[in-house]
Scaffold this motif. Structure first.
Motif, PDB file in Angstrom:
ATOM      1  N   SER A 184      -3.833  10.029  -1.009  1.00 59.05           N
ATOM      2  CA  SER A 184      -2.155  10.352  -0.539  1.00 59.05           C
ATOM      3  C   SER A 184      -1.857   8.814  -1.250  1.00 59.05           C
ATOM      4  N   VAL A 185      -2.037   7.611  -1.025  1.00 57.98           N
ATOM      5  CA  VAL A 185      -1.040   6.616  -1.253  1.00 57.98           C
ATOM      6  C   VAL A 185      -1.157   5.386  -2.395  1.00 57.98           C
ATOM      7  N   LYS A 186      -2.243   6.054  -2.680  1.00 58.82           N
ATOM      8  CA  LYS A 186      -3.286   4.878  -3.311  1.00 58.82           C
ATOM      9  C   LYS A 186      -2.620   4.879  -4.283  1.00 58.82           C
ATOM     10  N   GLY A 187      -2.615   3.371  -4.851  1.00 64.87           N
ATOM     11  CA  GLY A 187      -1.654   3.137  -6.060  1.00 64.87           C
ATOM     12  C   GLY A 187       0.172   3.096  -5.654  1.00 64.87           C
ATOM     13  N   ARG A 188       0.009   2.893  -4.668  1.00 68.45           N
ATOM     14  CA  ARG A 188       1.370   2.907  -4.441  1.00 68.45           C
ATOM     15  C   ARG A 188       1.597   2.254  -3.336  1.00 68.45           C
ATOM     16  N   PHE A 189       0.931   2.007  -2.065  1.00 71.46           N
ATOM     17  CA  PHE A 189       0.434   1.189  -1.048  1.00 71.46           C
ATOM     18  C   PHE A 189      -0.215  -0.148  -1.153  1.00 71.46           C
ATOM     19  N   THR A 190      -0.071  -1.546  -0.862  1.00 71.76           N
ATOM     20  CA  THR A 190      -0.960  -2.315  -0.618  1.00 71.76           C
ATOM     21  C   THR A 190      -0.907  -3.062   0.658  1.00 71.76           C
ATOM     22  N   ILE A 191      -2.245  -2.927   0.974  1.00 68.35           N
ATOM     23  CA  ILE A 191      -2.475  -3.830   2.515  1.00 68.35           C
ATOM     24  C   ILE A 191      -2.917  -5.364   2.210  1.00 68.35           C
ATOM     25  N   SER A 192      -2.346  -5.768   2.964  1.00 69.95           N
ATOM     26  CA  SER A 192      -2.927  -7.575   2.814  1.00 69.95           C
ATOM     27  C   SER A 192      -2.329  -8.489   4.527  1.00 69.95           C
ATOM     28  N   ARG A 193      -2.934  -9.453   4.303  1.00 71.00           N
ATOM     29  CA  ARG A 193      -3.034  -9.974   5.611  1.00 71.00           C
ATOM     30  C   ARG A 193      -3.289 -11.089   5.610  1.00 71.00           C
ATOM     31  N   ASP A 194      -2.230 -12.114   6.153  1.00 72.49           N
ATOM     32  CA  ASP A 194      -2.080 -13.808   6.024  1.00 72.49           C
ATOM     33  C   ASP A 194      -2.849 -14.221   7.980  1.00 72.49           C
ATOM     34  N   ASN A 195      -4.273 -14.475   7.849  1.00 74.41           N
ATOM     35  CA  ASN A 195      -4.608 -14.674   8.687  1.00 74.41           C
ATOM     36  C   ASN A 195      -4.557 -16.220   9.505  1.00 74.41           C
ATOM     37  N   ALA A 196      -3.177 -16.983   8.589  1.00 69.89           N
ATOM     38  CA  ALA A 196      -2.654 -18.082   9.579  1.00 69.89           C
ATOM     39  C   ALA A 196      -1.455 -17.506  10.315  1.00 69.89           C
TER      40      ALA A 196
ATOM     41  N   ARG B 205     -12.314  -8.240   8.403  1.00 74.35           N
ATOM     42  CA  ARG B 205     -11.195  -9.452   9.243  1.00 74.35           C
ATOM     43  C   ARG B 205     -11.279 -10.239   7.992  1.00 74.35           C
ATOM     44  N   GLY B 206     -11.748 -10.535   6.820  1.00 75.24           N
ATOM     45  CA  GLY B 206     -11.447 -11.398   5.648  1.00 75.24           C
ATOM     46  C   GLY B 206     -10.410 -11.335   4.741  1.00 75.24           C
ATOM     47  N   GLY B 207     -10.390 -10.173   4.761  1.00 76.33           N
ATOM     48  CA  GLY B 207      -9.377  -9.563   3.561  1.00 76.33           C
ATOM     49  C   GLY B 207      -9.662  -9.206   2.502  1.00 76.33           C
ATOM     50  N   GLY B 208     -11.361  -9.289   2.455  1.00 76.78           N
ATOM     51  CA  GLY B 208     -11.961  -9.117   1.328  1.00 76.78           C
ATOM     52  C   GLY B 208     -12.139  -8.000   1.003  1.00 76.78           C
ATOM     53  N   SER B 209     -11.891  -7.100   1.660  1.00 75.05           N
ATOM     54  CA  SER B 209     -11.520  -4.713   1.488  1.00 75.05           C
ATOM     55  C   SER B 209     -10.747  -4.798   2.270  1.00 75.05           C
ATOM     56  N   THR B 210     -10.462  -3.457   1.165  1.00 69.78           N
ATOM     57  CA  THR B 210      -9.528  -3.013   1.513  1.00 69.78           C
ATOM     58  C   THR B 210      -9.603  -1.288   1.274  1.00 69.78           C
ATOM     59  N   TYR B 211      -9.125  -0.378   2.011  1.00 67.57           N
ATOM     60  CA  TYR B 211      -9.605   1.472   1.714  1.00 67.57           C
ATOM     61  C   TYR B 211      -7.815   1.615   1.794  1.00 67.57           C
ATOM     62  N   TYR B 212      -7.484   2.826   0.906  1.00 65.51           N
ATOM     63  CA  TYR B 212      -6.565   3.635   0.910  1.00 65.51           C
ATOM     64  C   TYR B 212      -6.978   5.046   1.533  1.00 65.51           C
ATOM     65  N   ALA B 213      -5.671   5.727   1.762  1.00 64.04           N
ATOM     66  CA  ALA B 213      -6.015   6.858   1.877  1.00 64.04           C
ATOM     67  C   ALA B 213      -5.287   7.779   0.288  1.00 64.04           C
TER      68      ALA B 213
ATOM     69  N   LEU C  86       2.099  -4.046   4.978  1.00 62.57           N
ATOM     70  CA  LEU C  86       2.416  -2.708   4.180  1.00 62.57           C
ATOM     71  C   LEU C  86       3.172  -2.580   3.450  1.00 62.57           C
ATOM     72  N   GLN C  87       2.550  -3.204   1.899  1.00 59.71           N
ATOM     73  CA  GLN C  87       3.654  -3.121   0.737  1.00 59.71           C
ATOM     74  C   GLN C  87       3.338  -1.610   0.217  1.00 59.71           C
ATOM     75  N   MET C  88       4.536  -0.937   0.725  1.00 61.65           N
ATOM     76  CA  MET C  88       4.884   0.725   0.377  1.00 61.65           C
ATOM     77  C   MET C  88       5.983   0.838  -1.646  1.00 61.65           C
ATOM     78  N   ASN C  89       5.074   1.035  -1.780  1.00 63.18           N
ATOM     79  CA  ASN C  89       5.675   1.784  -3.747  1.00 63.18           C
ATOM     80  C   ASN C  89       6.632   2.781  -4.062  1.00 63.18           C
TER      81      ASN C  89
END
Length: 123
Positions: free
Chosen positions: A62-74, A52-60, A80-83
């Motif tokens: 298969s996508v670890k190191g390539r995808f990044t999840i982030s949030r802008d609560n404002a 909820r606060g954005g301080g913790s993330t978790y990845y499958a 989901l940035q996918m590289n």
């Protein structure tokens, strides 16, 4: 009630990048968020989650190191940035909201779902 609207999907060549967005309606954004995907003929699977606060993330794996999840609560938005995309990343991607605080990885723990956005990666 929360409505989720995904955007940013499309067609990209292998090795390329896309950024998915998920905009949530409502006055507050007090949800843990997740991204799932479903490929043709396969079950929907967890991709990434953020607390909820954005301080913790978790990845499958298969996508670890390539995808990044982030949030802008404002902005009530999760990304989901996918590289380094691969053809096997081709799927409909869904965002989901959970009334919990921590990252959750199973579908039944999510309360609200978006309609999905198609991501197609060509080889």
């Amino acid at each position: 009630q929360v409505q989720l609207v995904e955007s940013g999907g499309g067609l990209v060549q292998a090795g390329g990048s896309l950024r998915l967005s998920c905009a949530a309606s409502g006055r507050t954004f007090n949800y843990a968020m997740g991204w799932f995907r479903q490929a043709p003929g396969k079950e929907r699977e967890f991709v990434a989650g953020i607390s909820r606060g954005g301080g913790s993330t978790y990845y499958a794996d298969s996508v670890k190191g390539r995808f990044t999840i982030s949030r802008d609560n404002a902005k009530n938005t999760v990304y989901l940035q996918m590289n380094s995309l691969k053809p096997e990343d081709t799927a409909v991607y869904y965002c989901a909201a959970s009334s919990g605080v921590v990252v959750v990885k199973v579908e039944y723990q999510y309360d609200y779902w978006g309609q999905g956005t198609q991501v197609t990666v060509s080889s």
